[in-house]
Write an enzyme that holds these catalytic residues in place. Structure first.
Site, PDB file in Angstrom:
ATOM      1  N   GLY A 189       0.793  -1.230   0.000  1.00  0.00           N
ATOM      2  CA  GLY A 189       0.000   0.000   0.000  1.00  0.00           C
ATOM      3  C   GLY A 189       0.824   1.278   0.000  1.00  0.00           C
ATOM      4  O   GLY A 189       0.269   2.369   0.125  1.00  0.00           O
ATOM      5  N   LYS A 207       7.313  18.810  -4.428  1.00  0.00           N
ATOM      6  CA  LYS A 207       7.687  19.155  -3.047  1.00  0.00           C
ATOM      7  C   LYS A 207       8.964  20.004  -3.019  1.00  0.00           C
ATOM      8  O   LYS A 207       9.059  20.954  -2.243  1.00  0.00           O
ATOM      9  CB  LYS A 207       7.861  17.877  -2.226  1.00  0.00           C
TER      10      LYS A 207
HETATM   11  N1  HSE Z   1       3.068   9.381  -2.640  1.00  0.00           N
HETATM   12  C1  HSE Z   1       3.778  10.127  -1.655  1.00  0.00           C
HETATM   13  C2  HSE Z   1       4.994   9.325  -1.159  1.00  0.00           C
HETATM   14  C3  HSE Z   1       2.938  10.494  -0.459  1.00  0.00           C
HETATM   15  O1  HSE Z   1       5.165   8.158  -1.504  1.00  0.00           O
HETATM   16  O2  HSE Z   1       5.766   9.903  -0.408  1.00  0.00           O
HETATM   17  C4  HSE Z   1       2.040  11.686  -0.705  1.00  0.00           C
HETATM   18  O3  HSE Z   1       2.786  12.862  -0.795  1.00  0.00           O
END
Ligand code: HSE
Ligand code: NAP
Length: 430
Positions: A189, A207
């Protein structure tokens, strides 16, 4: 404590993060009046499907009408955890223009429309907070905007995607190939059904755009970030990294140099004793260098219902404090500079090149002379015999301009003695 004001809020989205926010606000119900001198009450929750069963969510609050929330003058805080660009962008803009404060976890939106949203919040004198948008539960936006505000930050570097960090950790610790580690991340998950945004580096790029904008006080958008994912990393690269006493991590790297901002997301070899090298599994970490603070690192869970909910709830509490003190809109856009972003070709790095070439005298000298003619200085070479008549070489360069390295690579690729170039990676260091 006697009666305290009740601040009404609306949640847009009741999925993973929305569910976490509801749970945390419930846990904090009794303490909020003491902590904040007020309490927060969720008045409405916007979803697409109001009939769907949702554990831990009060179904009487569900609505599929944004207008109902927008036009409710009692609602002072809108918490956007729907995700995506639209309708999130329009909802946030309309909420801000209606004088409502906003919390969002939406990095996709902020990395492209951050300026528009923050300018609108500033015009309206309301708060727009987004701690959860970068590295989930790790406090990094407020530390950069407030605690480290008295620094000139020259570098921000981080592991800001948990899925890829989990995959690379399995490849390193359990010697898996990429596809096997991705399958495991999906089964557990961590990776979404469509993992493209994670494994191609797009999620990390959003980010790092947000981080660079705040750290360097100058707007950097998703489009500015040079991005490479981890799909081409092999177990062989990981083995060579180990031989060099390094590990491979997907890093978001932003540097404020005299010639402009360098910003990218790429897999990089970092020394095993670097603090980021020990950040494993789905954990995230952000490493910051400031002129006054020196090095500082922030570590924790970058995703998940409760860690992300923790950051969102922290923003809600901060807004409640601002509302109580009559000072919303105190800190919004901090991008008061307009620094250039360096084109990719002008960025500088050390490189790791793994290639297969004919195993005979003069081959290494031929390759070395192409590098030399293109201003690329070699720092280290490892050579091993691979298949019959083929040598596998790993060449580590000194820090060079990307354009010079790529020019040399184009020539090397065309040399008849070179059979294949399976990997080109960056290496941390000066
Ligand atoms: N999909 C991102 C991660 C989490 O695997 O860090 C949501 O920002
Ligand atoms: P999610 O589980 O998919 O939940 C999204 C929720 O928003 C659902 O309840 C959905 O309603 C609702 N929604 C979506 N589009 C809508 C629309 N057009 N109108 C009304 N409701 C709508 O998403 P999530 O994982 O919670 O992520 C939410 C945000 O947090 C995203 O911006 C994400 O990038 C960010 N974030 C997530 C994490 C994480 O760990 N998940 C970490 C950091 C940041 P229905 O249920 O009715 O479909």
């Amino acid at each position: 404590m006697g009666n305290v004001p009740v601040i009404k809020a609306a949640l847009l989205g009741a999925g993973t993060v929305g569910g976490g926010v509801c749970q945390i606000l419930e846990w904090q119900k009794d303490e909020m009046p003491k902590k904040l001198g007020a309490s927060v009450e969720l008045k409405k929750i916007l979803v697409r499907d109001t009939k769907k069963e949702r554990e831990g969510i009060d179904s009487s609050l569900l609505t599929d009408s944004w207008q109902e929330i927008l036009e409710d003058p009692e609602i002072q805080i809108v918490i956007e955890v729907m995700g995506g660009i639209e309708p999130a962008r329009t909802c946030i803009l309309e909420a801000l223009r209606a004088g409502k404060n906003v919390v969002t976890a939406n990095k996709d939106l902020l990395a492209e429309y951050g300026r528009e949203l923050l300018d609108t919040a500033e015009d309206q004198g309301v708060d727009l907070m987004f701690e959860a948008a970068v590295a989930g539960g790790i406090p990094i936006i407020r530390p950069l905007k407030q605690c480290l505000a008295a620094n000139h930050i020259s570098e921000v570097m981080g592991i800001v995607n948990g899925t890829t960090n989990y995959i690379l950790t399995r490849m390193t610790a359990d010697h898996m190939e990429f596809s096997e580690a991705l399958a495991l991340a999906t089964e557990l998950g961590y990776a979404e059904a469509d993992p493209t945004a994670d494994i191609e580096g797009h999620d990390a790029a959003r980010k790092v755009a947000i981080l660079a904008s705040i750290a360097f006080n100058s707007r950097v958008t998703f489009q500015d970030v040079y991005t490479e994912g981890i799909t081409k990393i092999t177990a062989a690269d990981i083995r060579y990294a180990a031989e060099l006493n390094m590990v491979i991590k997907l890093l978001g790297v932003a540097r404020n140099t005299e010639e402009g901002i360098e910003v990218g997301v790429y897999p990089m070899l970092i020394p095993s004793d670097h603090p980021l090298a020990t950040v494993n599994d789905a954990f995230n970490a952000v490493f910051v260098h400031g002129d006054a603070v020196d090095d500082a690192m922030f570590l924790g869970r970058g995703a998940g219902k409760l860690p992300t909910g923790s950051a969102v709830a922290g923003d809600i509490f901060e807004i409640v404090r601002d509302i109580q003190a009559g000072c919303t809109g105190r800190i919004n856009c901090t991008c008061y500079k307009n620094l250039p972003v360096k084109p990719k070709e002008e960025m500088q790095s050390r490189y790791f090149l793994r290639l297969h070439a004919e195993d005979r005298p003069g081959v290494l000298a031929g390759i070395a002379s192409v590098f030399g003619n293109n201003n690329v200085s070699i720092a280290q070479v490892i050579q091993k015999s691979a298949a019959e008549g083929t040598a596998e070489m790993v060449i580590i360069t000194d820090r060079v301009v990307e354009r010079h390295f790529r020019d040399a690579l184009l020539i090397i690729k065309e040399m008849s003695i070179v059979k294949e170039i399976p990997s080109v990676l960056r290496v941390y260091g000066k």
